[in-house]
Motif scaffolding. Structure first.
Motif, PDB file in Angstrom:
ATOM      1  N   LEU A 212      50.009  41.724  38.191  1.00 55.82           N
ATOM      2  CA  LEU A 212      48.701  41.493  37.589  1.00 55.82           C
ATOM      3  C   LEU A 212      47.628  41.506  38.655  1.00 55.82           C
ATOM      4  O   LEU A 212      47.798  40.967  39.739  1.00 55.82           O
ATOM      5  CB  LEU A 212      48.668  40.128  36.870  1.00 55.82           C
ATOM      6  CG  LEU A 212      49.761  39.926  35.827  1.00 55.82           C
ATOM      7  CD1 LEU A 212      49.733  38.499  35.345  1.00 55.82           C
ATOM      8  CD2 LEU A 212      49.556  40.883  34.681  1.00 55.82           C
ATOM      9  N   GLY A 213      46.508  42.102  38.364  1.00 57.30           N
ATOM     10  CA  GLY A 213      45.408  42.112  39.301  1.00 57.30           C
ATOM     11  C   GLY A 213      45.039  43.514  39.737  1.00 57.30           C
ATOM     12  O   GLY A 213      45.717  44.491  39.429  1.00 57.30           O
TER      13      GLY A 213
ATOM     14  N   LYS B 206      41.532  37.765  33.623  1.00 59.08           N
ATOM     15  CA  LYS B 206      42.772  38.285  33.066  1.00 59.08           C
ATOM     16  C   LYS B 206      43.512  37.119  32.432  1.00 59.08           C
ATOM     17  O   LYS B 206      43.747  36.111  33.086  1.00 59.08           O
ATOM     18  CB  LYS B 206      43.620  38.925  34.154  1.00 59.08           C
ATOM     19  CG  LYS B 206      42.975  40.125  34.786  1.00 59.08           C
ATOM     20  CD  LYS B 206      43.550  40.349  36.167  1.00 59.08           C
ATOM     21  CE  LYS B 206      42.699  41.265  36.979  1.00 59.08           C
ATOM     22  NZ  LYS B 206      41.422  40.704  37.371  1.00 59.08           N
ATOM     23  N   VAL B 207      43.867  37.255  31.154  1.00 59.48           N
ATOM     24  CA  VAL B 207      44.546  36.184  30.438  1.00 59.48           C
ATOM     25  C   VAL B 207      45.791  36.739  29.790  1.00 59.48           C
ATOM     26  O   VAL B 207      45.741  37.738  29.085  1.00 59.48           O
ATOM     27  CB  VAL B 207      43.626  35.566  29.357  1.00 59.48           C
ATOM     28  CG1 VAL B 207      44.362  34.483  28.588  1.00 59.48           C
ATOM     29  CG2 VAL B 207      42.369  35.015  29.974  1.00 59.48           C
ATOM     30  N   VAL B 208      46.925  36.090  30.037  1.00 62.69           N
ATOM     31  CA  VAL B 208      48.176  36.434  29.399  1.00 62.69           C
ATOM     32  C   VAL B 208      48.704  35.163  28.755  1.00 62.69           C
ATOM     33  O   VAL B 208      48.995  34.190  29.438  1.00 62.69           O
ATOM     34  CB  VAL B 208      49.202  36.970  30.419  1.00 62.69           C
ATOM     35  CG1 VAL B 208      50.516  37.279  29.723  1.00 62.69           C
ATOM     36  CG2 VAL B 208      48.664  38.181  31.135  1.00 62.69           C
ATOM     37  N   LEU B 209      48.805  35.163  27.441  1.00 64.24           N
ATOM     38  CA  LEU B 209      49.361  34.021  26.721  1.00 64.24           C
ATOM     39  C   LEU B 209      50.697  34.453  26.152  1.00 64.24           C
ATOM     40  O   LEU B 209      50.759  35.150  25.159  1.00 64.24           O
ATOM     41  CB  LEU B 209      48.413  33.566  25.596  1.00 64.24           C
ATOM     42  CG  LEU B 209      47.027  33.161  26.050  1.00 64.24           C
ATOM     43  CD1 LEU B 209      46.182  32.760  24.854  1.00 64.24           C
ATOM     44  CD2 LEU B 209      47.092  32.021  27.041  1.00 64.24           C
ATOM     45  N   GLY B 210      51.738  34.066  26.788  1.00 63.44           N
ATOM     46  CA  GLY B 210      53.071  34.482  26.397  1.00 63.44           C
ATOM     47  C   GLY B 210      53.927  34.653  27.629  1.00 63.44           C
ATOM     48  O   GLY B 210      53.567  34.234  28.716  1.00 63.44           O
ATOM     49  N   ASP B 211      55.060  35.292  27.452  1.00 59.66           N
ATOM     50  CA  ASP B 211      55.998  35.481  28.551  1.00 59.66           C
ATOM     51  C   ASP B 211      55.595  36.685  29.391  1.00 59.66           C
ATOM     52  O   ASP B 211      55.201  37.718  28.867  1.00 59.66           O
ATOM     53  CB  ASP B 211      57.407  35.683  28.006  1.00 59.66           C
ATOM     54  CG  ASP B 211      57.870  34.481  27.224  1.00 59.66           C
ATOM     55  OD1 ASP B 211      57.542  33.359  27.640  1.00 59.66           O
ATOM     56  OD2 ASP B 211      58.544  34.651  26.194  1.00 59.66           O
TER      57      ASP B 211
ATOM     58  N   ARG C 231      34.790  33.010  35.883  1.00 58.64           N
ATOM     59  CA  ARG C 231      34.662  34.419  36.268  1.00 58.64           C
ATOM     60  C   ARG C 231      35.801  34.818  37.202  1.00 58.64           C
ATOM     61  O   ARG C 231      36.101  34.153  38.177  1.00 58.64           O
ATOM     62  CB  ARG C 231      33.329  34.641  36.971  1.00 58.64           C
ATOM     63  CG  ARG C 231      33.187  36.037  37.592  1.00 58.64           C
ATOM     64  CD  ARG C 231      31.876  36.207  38.317  1.00 58.64           C
ATOM     65  NE  ARG C 231      30.748  36.252  37.411  1.00 58.64           N
ATOM     66  CZ  ARG C 231      30.307  37.377  36.814  1.00 58.64           C
ATOM     67  NH1 ARG C 231      30.913  38.512  37.055  1.00 58.64           N
ATOM     68  NH2 ARG C 231      29.270  37.333  36.019  1.00 58.64           N
ATOM     69  N   GLY C 232      36.448  35.950  36.880  1.00 53.92           N
ATOM     70  CA  GLY C 232      37.479  36.516  37.729  1.00 53.92           C
ATOM     71  C   GLY C 232      38.780  35.728  37.773  1.00 53.92           C
ATOM     72  O   GLY C 232      39.616  35.969  38.625  1.00 53.92           O
ATOM     73  N   ALA C 233      38.968  34.814  36.861  1.00 57.71           N
ATOM     74  CA  ALA C 233      40.173  33.976  36.869  1.00 57.71           C
ATOM     75  C   ALA C 233      41.371  34.739  36.314  1.00 57.71           C
ATOM     76  O   ALA C 233      41.223  35.695  35.559  1.00 57.71           O
ATOM     77  CB  ALA C 233      39.942  32.723  36.040  1.00 57.71           C
ATOM     78  N   THR C 234      42.554  34.309  36.699  1.00 56.91           N
ATOM     79  CA  THR C 234      43.789  34.815  36.123  1.00 56.91           C
ATOM     80  C   THR C 234      44.516  33.641  35.496  1.00 56.91           C
ATOM     81  O   THR C 234      44.821  32.664  36.170  1.00 56.91           O
ATOM     82  CB  THR C 234      44.686  35.462  37.199  1.00 56.91           C
ATOM     83  OG1 THR C 234      43.963  36.532  37.807  1.00 56.91           O
ATOM     84  CG2 THR C 234      45.966  35.984  36.605  1.00 56.91           C
ATOM     85  N   VAL C 235      44.762  33.725  34.196  1.00 59.42           N
ATOM     86  CA  VAL C 235      45.427  32.650  33.459  1.00 59.42           C
ATOM     87  C   VAL C 235      46.709  33.200  32.873  1.00 59.42           C
ATOM     88  O   VAL C 235      46.691  34.205  32.172  1.00 59.42           O
ATOM     89  CB  VAL C 235      44.533  32.109  32.318  1.00 59.42           C
ATOM     90  CG1 VAL C 235      45.271  31.047  31.522  1.00 59.42           C
ATOM     91  CG2 VAL C 235      43.237  31.577  32.862  1.00 59.42           C
ATOM     92  N   ILE C 236      47.820  32.548  33.168  1.00 63.76           N
ATOM     93  CA  ILE C 236      49.111  32.918  32.591  1.00 63.76           C
ATOM     94  C   ILE C 236      49.684  31.665  31.957  1.00 63.76           C
ATOM     95  O   ILE C 236      49.906  30.668  32.627  1.00 63.76           O
ATOM     96  CB  ILE C 236      50.074  33.469  33.652  1.00 63.76           C
ATOM     97  CG1 ILE C 236      49.476  34.698  34.318  1.00 63.76           C
ATOM     98  CG2 ILE C 236      51.426  33.788  33.025  1.00 63.76           C
ATOM     99  CD1 ILE C 236      50.255  35.196  35.502  1.00 63.76           C
TER     100      ILE C 236
ATOM    101  N   VAL D 245      37.183  32.503  28.326  1.00 61.63           N
ATOM    102  CA  VAL D 245      37.281  32.946  29.713  1.00 61.63           C
ATOM    103  C   VAL D 245      35.995  33.641  30.133  1.00 61.63           C
ATOM    104  O   VAL D 245      35.245  34.145  29.312  1.00 61.63           O
ATOM    105  CB  VAL D 245      38.481  33.898  29.916  1.00 61.63           C
ATOM    106  CG1 VAL D 245      39.786  33.191  29.637  1.00 61.63           C
ATOM    107  CG2 VAL D 245      38.338  35.130  29.057  1.00 61.63           C
ATOM    108  N   GLY D 246      35.769  33.659  31.432  1.00 61.20           N
ATOM    109  CA  GLY D 246      34.603  34.306  31.991  1.00 61.20           C
ATOM    110  C   GLY D 246      34.821  35.802  32.147  1.00 61.20           C
ATOM    111  O   GLY D 246      35.909  36.323  31.917  1.00 61.20           O
TER     112      GLY D 246
END
Length: 132
Positions: A125-126, A114-119, A66-71, A109-110
């Motif tokens: 973010l946020g 926020k998930v960004v897969l790429g450049d 929950r509430g994670a940021t993944v880049i 993801v929870g």
């Protein structure tokens, strides 16, 4: 249960019935030897699967709560988090191949994540973030 799990369960059931059949219809000593060989083969298969991973998949496995940021990719000139700001001249565009989500990626993801897969370039973010 996944398809792989069902296949493994059925295979284990068939092997167990086969070992019981050998022990009952042939003799206990032969059943013991067959069980030893089957156990060794299964042990090697489990070790190979653990070491190499699932066969036929080259995708990434990404988990976030929950509430994670993944880049997943290059991050350049970015600010992550509440109220973060990016200032200054923009970064030159990246050349070369780009990373992106593939169909065999396993992404879970929870909520509020926020998930960004790429450049990621020149981004903020946020919550309450901005790029100037």
């Amino acid at each position: 249960m996944t398809t792989t799990g069902r296949v493994v369960a059925w295979a284990a059931g068939v092997v167990a019935l086969g070992l019981i059949g050998v022990a009952v219809f042939v003799d206990l000593d032969s059943g013991d030897r067959v069980a030893s060989v089957v156990g060794a083969v299964v042990g090697l298969a489990v070790a190979a699967y653990t070491f190499v991973g699932p066969f036929g998949t080259s995708g990434r496995r990404i988990r976030a709560g929950r509430g994670a940021t993944v880049i997943d990719g290059d991050v350049s000139g970015s600010a992550v988090g509440r109220g973060a700001k990016v200032v200054g001249p923009p970064t030159a565009p990246r050349t070369g191949p780009r990373r992106s989500r593939r169909s065999d990626d396993d992404v879970r993801v929870g909520p509020e994540s926020k998930v960004v897969l790429g450049d990621v370039t020149d981004s903020a973010l946020g919550d309450e973030s901005e790029r100037r």
